[in-house]
Design a protein around this motif. Sequence first.
Motif, PDB file in Angstrom:
ATOM      1  N   ALA A  70       0.829  -1.206   0.000  1.00  0.00           N
ATOM      2  CA  ALA A  70       0.000   0.000   0.000  1.00  0.00           C
ATOM      3  C   ALA A  70       0.862   1.255   0.000  1.00  0.00           C
ATOM      4  O   ALA A  70       0.603   2.202  -0.759  1.00  0.00           O
ATOM      5  CB  ALA A  70      -0.931  -0.011   1.215  1.00  0.00           C
ATOM      6  N   VAL A  71       1.882   1.283   0.807  1.00  0.00           N
ATOM      7  CA  VAL A  71       2.762   2.445   0.865  1.00  0.00           C
ATOM      8  C   VAL A  71       3.560   2.574  -0.429  1.00  0.00           C
ATOM      9  O   VAL A  71       3.789   3.692  -0.928  1.00  0.00           O
ATOM     10  CB  VAL A  71       3.699   2.340   2.086  1.00  0.00           C
ATOM     11  N   ALA A  72       3.977   1.461  -1.014  1.00  0.00           N
ATOM     12  CA  ALA A  72       4.725   1.507  -2.272  1.00  0.00           C
ATOM     13  C   ALA A  72       3.873   2.090  -3.400  1.00  0.00           C
ATOM     14  O   ALA A  72       4.349   2.895  -4.208  1.00  0.00           O
ATOM     15  CB  ALA A  72       5.216   0.108  -2.640  1.00  0.00           C
ATOM     16  N   ILE A  73       2.596   1.694  -3.458  1.00  0.00           N
ATOM     17  CA  ILE A  73       1.710   2.237  -4.497  1.00  0.00           C
ATOM     18  C   ILE A  73       1.451   3.716  -4.255  1.00  0.00           C
ATOM     19  O   ILE A  73       1.426   4.530  -5.191  1.00  0.00           O
ATOM     20  CB  ILE A  73       0.401   1.431  -4.534  1.00  0.00           C
ATOM     21  N   SER A  74       1.252   4.100  -3.001  1.00  0.00           N
ATOM     22  CA  SER A  74       1.049   5.513  -2.683  1.00  0.00           C
ATOM     23  C   SER A  74       2.264   6.343  -3.074  1.00  0.00           C
ATOM     24  O   SER A  74       2.130   7.429  -3.662  1.00  0.00           O
ATOM     25  CB  SER A  74       0.758   5.673  -1.188  1.00  0.00           C
ATOM     26  N   ASN A  75       3.452   5.845  -2.798  1.00  0.00           N
ATOM     27  CA  ASN A  75       4.669   6.557  -3.197  1.00  0.00           C
ATOM     28  C   ASN A  75       4.823   6.610  -4.709  1.00  0.00           C
ATOM     29  O   ASN A  75       5.314   7.609  -5.261  1.00  0.00           O
ATOM     30  CB  ASN A  75       5.892   5.889  -2.578  1.00  0.00           C
ATOM     31  N   ALA A  76       4.390   5.556  -5.411  1.00  0.00           N
ATOM     32  CA  ALA A  76       4.494   5.536  -6.864  1.00  0.00           C
ATOM     33  C   ALA A  76       3.614   6.608  -7.492  1.00  0.00           C
ATOM     34  O   ALA A  76       4.030   7.305  -8.428  1.00  0.00           O
ATOM     35  CB  ALA A  76       4.114   4.154  -7.398  1.00  0.00           C
ATOM     36  N   ILE A  77       2.389   6.764  -6.996  1.00  0.00           N
ATOM     37  CA  ILE A  77       1.496   7.800  -7.527  1.00  0.00           C
ATOM     38  C   ILE A  77       2.039   9.190  -7.211  1.00  0.00           C
ATOM     39  O   ILE A  77       2.017  10.101  -8.054  1.00  0.00           O
ATOM     40  CB  ILE A  77       0.073   7.610  -6.956  1.00  0.00           C
ATOM     41  N   THR A  78       2.545   9.367  -5.997  1.00  0.00           N
ATOM     42  CA  THR A  78       3.107  10.665  -5.617  1.00  0.00           C
ATOM     43  C   THR A  78       4.332  11.006  -6.465  1.00  0.00           C
ATOM     44  O   THR A  78       4.474  12.149  -6.940  1.00  0.00           O
ATOM     45  CB  THR A  78       3.481  10.663  -4.133  1.00  0.00           C
ATOM     46  N   ASN A  79       5.217  10.043  -6.672  1.00  0.00           N
ATOM     47  CA  ASN A  79       6.418  10.291  -7.485  1.00  0.00           C
ATOM     48  C   ASN A  79       6.074  10.529  -8.949  1.00  0.00           C
ATOM     49  O   ASN A  79       6.725  11.345  -9.630  1.00  0.00           O
ATOM     50  CB  ASN A  79       7.383   9.116  -7.353  1.00  0.00           C
ATOM     51  N   LEU A  80       5.051   9.832  -9.447  1.00  0.00           N
ATOM     52  CA  LEU A  80       4.629  10.052 -10.830  1.00  0.00           C
ATOM     53  C   LEU A  80       4.089  11.470 -11.007  1.00  0.00           C
ATOM     54  O   LEU A  80       4.387  12.139 -12.011  1.00  0.00           O
ATOM     55  CB  LEU A  80       3.566   9.028 -11.222  1.00  0.00           C
ATOM     56  N   TYR A  81       3.321  11.942 -10.053  1.00  0.00           N
ATOM     57  CA  TYR A  81       2.809  13.315 -10.121  1.00  0.00           C
ATOM     58  C   TYR A  81       3.965  14.315 -10.087  1.00  0.00           C
ATOM     59  O   TYR A  81       3.967  15.301 -10.833  1.00  0.00           O
ATOM     60  CB  TYR A  81       1.855  13.571  -8.966  1.00  0.00           C
ATOM     61  N   ALA A  82       4.945  14.076  -9.232  1.00  0.00           N
ATOM     62  CA  ALA A  82       6.089  14.982  -9.162  1.00  0.00           C
ATOM     63  C   ALA A  82       6.897  14.966 -10.456  1.00  0.00           C
ATOM     64  O   ALA A  82       7.424  16.005 -10.886  1.00  0.00           O
ATOM     65  CB  ALA A  82       6.978  14.601  -7.975  1.00  0.00           C
ATOM     66  N   THR A  83       6.989  13.819 -11.102  1.00  0.00           N
ATOM     67  CA  THR A  83       7.737  13.726 -12.355  1.00  0.00           C
ATOM     68  C   THR A  83       7.035  14.456 -13.492  1.00  0.00           C
ATOM     69  O   THR A  83       7.668  15.158 -14.293  1.00  0.00           O
ATOM     70  CB  THR A  83       7.948  12.256 -12.736  1.00  0.00           C
ATOM     71  N   VAL A  84       5.707  14.309 -13.577  1.00  0.00           N
ATOM     72  CA  VAL A  84       4.964  14.875 -14.705  1.00  0.00           C
ATOM     73  C   VAL A  84       4.647  16.349 -14.482  1.00  0.00           C
ATOM     74  O   VAL A  84       4.847  17.184 -15.367  1.00  0.00           O
ATOM     75  CB  VAL A  84       3.674  14.062 -14.940  1.00  0.00           C
TER      76      VAL A  84
ATOM     77  N   SER B 261      -3.883   8.781  -2.233  1.00  0.00           N
ATOM     78  CA  SER B 261      -2.821   9.418  -3.007  1.00  0.00           C
ATOM     79  C   SER B 261      -3.368  10.049  -4.285  1.00  0.00           C
ATOM     80  O   SER B 261      -2.935  11.141  -4.688  1.00  0.00           O
ATOM     81  CB  SER B 261      -1.741   8.391  -3.349  1.00  0.00           C
ATOM     82  N   TYR B 262      -4.333   9.400  -4.919  1.00  0.00           N
ATOM     83  CA  TYR B 262      -4.941   9.948  -6.132  1.00  0.00           C
ATOM     84  C   TYR B 262      -5.650  11.266  -5.845  1.00  0.00           C
ATOM     85  O   TYR B 262      -5.475  12.261  -6.572  1.00  0.00           O
ATOM     86  CB  TYR B 262      -5.911   8.914  -6.701  1.00  0.00           C
ATOM     87  N   SER B 263      -6.450  11.299  -4.788  1.00  0.00           N
ATOM     88  CA  SER B 263      -7.148  12.538  -4.430  1.00  0.00           C
ATOM     89  C   SER B 263      -6.170  13.620  -3.970  1.00  0.00           C
ATOM     90  O   SER B 263      -6.390  14.811  -4.231  1.00  0.00           O
ATOM     91  CB  SER B 263      -8.175  12.260  -3.332  1.00  0.00           C
ATOM     92  N   ARG B 264      -5.088  13.227  -3.343  1.00  0.00           N
ATOM     93  CA  ARG B 264      -4.120  14.214  -2.852  1.00  0.00           C
ATOM     94  C   ARG B 264      -3.397  14.909  -4.011  1.00  0.00           C
ATOM     95  O   ARG B 264      -3.215  16.132  -3.987  1.00  0.00           O
ATOM     96  CB  ARG B 264      -3.121  13.525  -1.926  1.00  0.00           C
ATOM     97  N   VAL B 265      -2.988  14.146  -5.024  1.00  0.00           N
ATOM     98  CA  VAL B 265      -2.289  14.772  -6.150  1.00  0.00           C
ATOM     99  C   VAL B 265      -3.245  15.635  -6.974  1.00  0.00           C
ATOM    100  O   VAL B 265      -2.862  16.689  -7.499  1.00  0.00           O
ATOM    101  CB  VAL B 265      -1.597  13.710  -7.025  1.00  0.00           C
ATOM    102  N   LEU B 266      -4.502  15.219  -7.100  1.00  0.00           N
ATOM    103  CA  LEU B 266      -5.479  16.056  -7.809  1.00  0.00           C
ATOM    104  C   LEU B 266      -5.779  17.327  -7.031  1.00  0.00           C
ATOM    105  O   LEU B 266      -5.973  18.398  -7.618  1.00  0.00           O
ATOM    106  CB  LEU B 266      -6.767  15.262  -8.053  1.00  0.00           C
ATOM    107  N   GLU B 267      -5.821  17.214  -5.725  1.00  0.00           N
ATOM    108  CA  GLU B 267      -6.001  18.405  -4.891  1.00  0.00           C
ATOM    109  C   GLU B 267      -4.844  19.383  -5.080  1.00  0.00           C
ATOM    110  O   GLU B 267      -5.052  20.602  -5.200  1.00  0.00           O
ATOM    111  CB  GLU B 267      -6.109  17.973  -3.425  1.00  0.00           C
ATOM    112  N   SER B 268      -3.636  18.874  -5.149  1.00  0.00           N
ATOM    113  CA  SER B 268      -2.475  19.726  -5.353  1.00  0.00           C
ATOM    114  C   SER B 268      -2.493  20.371  -6.739  1.00  0.00           C
ATOM    115  O   SER B 268      -2.193  21.561  -6.891  1.00  0.00           O
ATOM    116  CB  SER B 268      -1.196  18.902  -5.176  1.00  0.00           C
TER     117      SER B 268
END
Length: 506
Positions: A159-173, A460-467
Amino acid sequence: MPCCSLDLNQSLLFLACRHSCSCSIHLSRWSKEADTATGTTSRATMGDSSAFPGFHNHSYDRDYARPLFRVASFSESSDGHEHHAPSPRGRGMGRMASFKVAPLSRLSQAMSKLSMKKLQQAVEEKSMEDEEMELIKEKYTKLLLGEDMSGGGKGVCTAVAISNAITNLYATVFGTSHRLQPLPPEKKSKWNREMDCLLSICEYIVEFAPIVQARPDGSTHDVMATSPRSDILMNLPALEKLETMLLGILDSFDKAEFWYEDQRKRSFSENKKSFKRNEDKWWLPEPCVPESGLSDSVHRELQHKRDQASQIHKMAMEINNAILSEMQIPLSYIETLPKTGKVGTGDAIYRYMSSGDQFTPDHLLDFLNLTSEHEALEIADRVEAAMYVWRRKASITHLVTKWEDVTELNADGDKNLILASRARSLLLCLKQRFPGLSQTTLDTSKIQYNKDIGQAILESYSRVLESLAYNIVSWIDDVLLADENAKQGNNTRIQKQVFSQISPQR
């Protein structure tokens, strides 16, 4: 001598017949290849005839039965001269071969160049597919290993690995995107491709529910069927819709009246003329508008998109708060809670929260006079810790299934319930006043120790969209501020021109 002459004539006749038969066979092969290339066969023209020219009924075309020397003469007589029957190895056949092969060679060279270009394109596409496949393999390897590349099992949970993956993908894009403009195609395809892979996990998170199934005889019986989990079924389509709306807002700025300039590359005099922005944004590109400002239609469109992005930000924040509230509180956080809520909030905040029935969170925030997000985050941590202390004390005497439904009206006079409800309203007001507020200590602990994969993806999905929504609102505000300053400067110049015209000449 007559005998020798007869033998010589017989020999020549025998060689001629043999040569004619071999030429007929060669001609039949040539006719077969020609019929195959044009999609027709010689049998369609000759009726029920043999495959070899000269061996069919009387309705055939006699030109097909010509000996080879006549065919050769016809082929070589195009220059206006008659030729005798050449030898198959002579110059006549060489000239005819060169006449027919030269165009084919040029055509084959062009076809070879075209085929080589297509082959090169195919190789490049194959290499790109291989690179994408390697990236996907790397992503899933990190997820399976829990970001522990040693393979020793010391990594984080899935769960934490997937959350970090979505967060890192948002930071990359989106990490380097600070302008109102569409995403580059390569970044957009990377975002869609990898998010589809990460969100596809939700398709396999199901729950069992009883349904009534009819039998062939008309009777019914209960069976257990799988369906998407309720929180995923409710929140995931909403988040995907919000993402589509946000990317649509960015795509709509492909042809804008404003542009951006890097203020770090501008001279001191140019920076002095530019509009003043917050000091914490000194490194961001500065929006520029025409001297007369934006047109009224563009200004209204910008305001509409700002309101739309603001609503998306609120919806994403509500979904994120709902998901975080459903996560279990880690034991490590409970151990750090203060003994009483008064110790957690401090005397000033506690007196204001416990004084009478006249409590408004806005007045309390005005009293605190918070000037930075750092101070706001510190107050949020203290109030949130006190809220859970009061909830734990209230749960001893009250059975509460959902704390979000508890208000002062249904608190039954319990002081702990009233204080917990006021603390929650204060936190919500604080997050609305500081929309870019970082995660509190409790939220960080929940994300760190969470083991529910579905909740990790939704959070994580809602957090990156919020940002992303918050950033879009901020970028639009910068453009609107630049437009306001440009229009004020334009009005000032117009007033000076009018004053100079009506002023008396010296």
